[in-house]
Scaffold this motif. Structure first.
Motif, PDB file in Angstrom:
ATOM      1  N   ARG A 186     103.002 -17.867  78.673  1.00 38.54           N
ATOM      2  CA  ARG A 186     102.536 -16.686  78.451  1.00 38.54           C
ATOM      3  C   ARG A 186     102.179 -16.555  76.875  1.00 38.54           C
ATOM      4  O   ARG A 186     102.677 -17.055  76.168  1.00 38.54           O
ATOM      5  N   VAL A 187     101.075 -15.576  76.368  1.00 44.05           N
ATOM      6  CA  VAL A 187     100.631 -15.515  75.322  1.00 44.05           C
ATOM      7  C   VAL A 187     101.745 -14.617  74.657  1.00 44.05           C
ATOM      8  O   VAL A 187     101.835 -13.557  75.232  1.00 44.05           O
ATOM      9  N   VAL A 188     102.184 -14.993  73.521  1.00 43.83           N
ATOM     10  CA  VAL A 188     103.146 -14.246  72.762  1.00 43.83           C
ATOM     11  C   VAL A 188     102.567 -13.615  71.583  1.00 43.83           C
ATOM     12  O   VAL A 188     103.107 -12.342  71.328  1.00 43.83           O
ATOM     13  N   ALA A 189     101.548 -14.104  71.188  1.00 47.16           N
ATOM     14  CA  ALA A 189     100.867 -13.316  70.057  1.00 47.16           C
ATOM     15  C   ALA A 189      99.537 -13.899  69.979  1.00 47.16           C
ATOM     16  O   ALA A 189      99.322 -15.036  70.288  1.00 47.16           O
ATOM     17  N   ASP A 190      98.494 -13.250  69.285  1.00 47.96           N
ATOM     18  CA  ASP A 190      97.249 -13.488  69.195  1.00 47.96           C
ATOM     19  C   ASP A 190      96.593 -13.002  67.966  1.00 47.96           C
ATOM     20  O   ASP A 190      96.989 -11.754  67.686  1.00 47.96           O
ATOM     21  N   GLY A 191      95.830 -13.663  67.013  1.00 53.32           N
ATOM     22  CA  GLY A 191      95.283 -13.202  65.738  1.00 53.32           C
ATOM     23  C   GLY A 191      94.991 -14.527  64.863  1.00 53.32           C
ATOM     24  O   GLY A 191      95.190 -15.620  65.227  1.00 53.32           O
ATOM     25  N   THR A 192      94.469 -14.060  63.734  1.00 53.58           N
ATOM     26  CA  THR A 192      94.335 -14.954  62.756  1.00 53.58           C
ATOM     27  C   THR A 192      95.489 -15.363  62.163  1.00 53.58           C
ATOM     28  O   THR A 192      96.768 -14.870  62.251  1.00 53.58           O
ATOM     29  N   ALA A 193      95.700 -16.648  61.491  1.00 48.92           N
ATOM     30  CA  ALA A 193      96.898 -17.096  60.961  1.00 48.92           C
ATOM     31  C   ALA A 193      97.303 -16.178  59.977  1.00 48.92           C
ATOM     32  O   ALA A 193      98.594 -15.903  60.147  1.00 48.92           O
ATOM     33  N   ASP A 194      96.501 -15.379  59.288  1.00 51.45           N
ATOM     34  CA  ASP A 194      97.353 -14.371  58.277  1.00 51.45           C
ATOM     35  C   ASP A 194      97.966 -13.355  58.991  1.00 51.45           C
ATOM     36  O   ASP A 194      98.865 -12.666  58.703  1.00 51.45           O
ATOM     37  N   GLU A 195      97.229 -12.892  60.165  1.00 49.03           N
ATOM     38  CA  GLU A 195      97.674 -11.650  60.936  1.00 49.03           C
ATOM     39  C   GLU A 195      99.149 -12.011  61.456  1.00 49.03           C
ATOM     40  O   GLU A 195      99.982 -11.358  61.522  1.00 49.03           O
ATOM     41  N   LEU A 196      99.053 -13.319  62.297  1.00 48.94           N
ATOM     42  CA  LEU A 196     100.425 -13.690  62.725  1.00 48.94           C
ATOM     43  C   LEU A 196     101.588 -13.873  61.775  1.00 48.94           C
ATOM     44  O   LEU A 196     102.687 -13.584  62.110  1.00 48.94           O
ATOM     45  N   LYS A 197     101.206 -14.624  60.572  1.00 54.72           N
ATOM     46  CA  LYS A 197     102.232 -14.417  59.414  1.00 54.72           C
ATOM     47  C   LYS A 197     102.639 -13.074  59.017  1.00 54.72           C
ATOM     48  O   LYS A 197     103.915 -12.854  58.895  1.00 54.72           O
ATOM     49  N   ALA A 198     101.704 -12.048  58.942  1.00 56.48           N
ATOM     50  CA  ALA A 198     102.159 -10.769  58.382  1.00 56.48           C
ATOM     51  C   ALA A 198     102.887 -10.113  59.472  1.00 56.48           C
ATOM     52  O   ALA A 198     103.830  -9.551  59.066  1.00 56.48           O
ATOM     53  N   ALA A 199     102.866 -10.545  60.820  1.00 63.04           N
ATOM     54  CA  ALA A 199     103.722  -9.882  61.832  1.00 63.04           C
ATOM     55  C   ALA A 199     105.185 -10.173  61.719  1.00 63.04           C
ATOM     56  O   ALA A 199     105.979  -9.379  62.228  1.00 63.04           O
ATOM     57  N   ILE A 200     105.574 -11.291  60.833  1.00 62.63           N
ATOM     58  CA  ILE A 200     106.875 -11.457  60.633  1.00 62.63           C
ATOM     59  C   ILE A 200     107.235 -11.351  59.499  1.00 62.63           C
ATOM     60  O   ILE A 200     108.496 -11.794  58.904  1.00 62.63           O
ATOM     61  N   GLY A 201     106.692 -10.382  58.754  1.00 62.95           N
ATOM     62  CA  GLY A 201     107.126  -9.940  57.352  1.00 62.95           C
ATOM     63  C   GLY A 201     106.429 -10.545  56.119  1.00 62.95           C
ATOM     64  O   GLY A 201     106.725 -10.232  55.037  1.00 62.95           O
TER      65      GLY A 201
END
Length: 144
Positions: free
Chosen positions: A39-54
């Motif tokens: 299952r896809v748990v997250a999708d985005g640019t590398a920066d968007e994904l990194k920002a998602a965890i703080g």
């Protein structure tokens, strides 16, 4: 091989890459989909994904592992947000205002007499993003 992939992408070709090496994905991909158990748990640019965890993190390597507990309490985040690697004498914590956090941690450690070998600000890795978003980092902490 990676030069060939970069060349194709640079020429406008869309490349679908599957990899377990998230550092490569960070360097090569415009968009990333993180998949766990099919299952896809997250999708985005590398920066968007990194920002998602703080966003940014502060890493502190202490000279004396015996002071890890003292140092954890000095970081500007709740203690349960701090990752501790006793073997490496490393504390890592998410921060929002990177420069204020750096200055505050340096000052707090100095005032408490805790000696650091190294202090660094950095962005989280995609591996850390994956582990946090999938809950796998909690399982690692429980096993430790």
């Amino acid at each position: 091989m990676w030069d060939s992939v970069r060349s194709l992408v640079g020429g406008g070709t869309t490349v679908l890459l599957t990899t377990q090496y998230l550092e490569e994905a960070d360097q090569l991909a415009d968009r990333i989909s993180l998949v766990d158990a099919g299952r896809v748990v997250a999708d985005g640019t590398a920066d968007e994904l990194k920002a998602a965890i703080g966003g940014d993190r502060i890493d502190v390597v202490l000279r004396d592992a015996g002071q890890l507990g003292t140092a954890v309490a000095l970081l500007p985040v709740p203690e349960d947000a701090v990752t501790v690697d006793s073997d490496r004498r490393l504390l890592s914590a998410p921060v929002t205002d990177r420069m204020a956090a750096l200055a505050g941690v340096v000052r707090a450690l100095e005032e408490a007499g805790v000696e650091a070998e190294d202090i660094a600000l950095r962005r989280p890795t995609l591996d850390e993003v994956f582990l946090r978003l999938t809950g796998h980092d909690d399982r690692v902490k429980e096993a430790a």
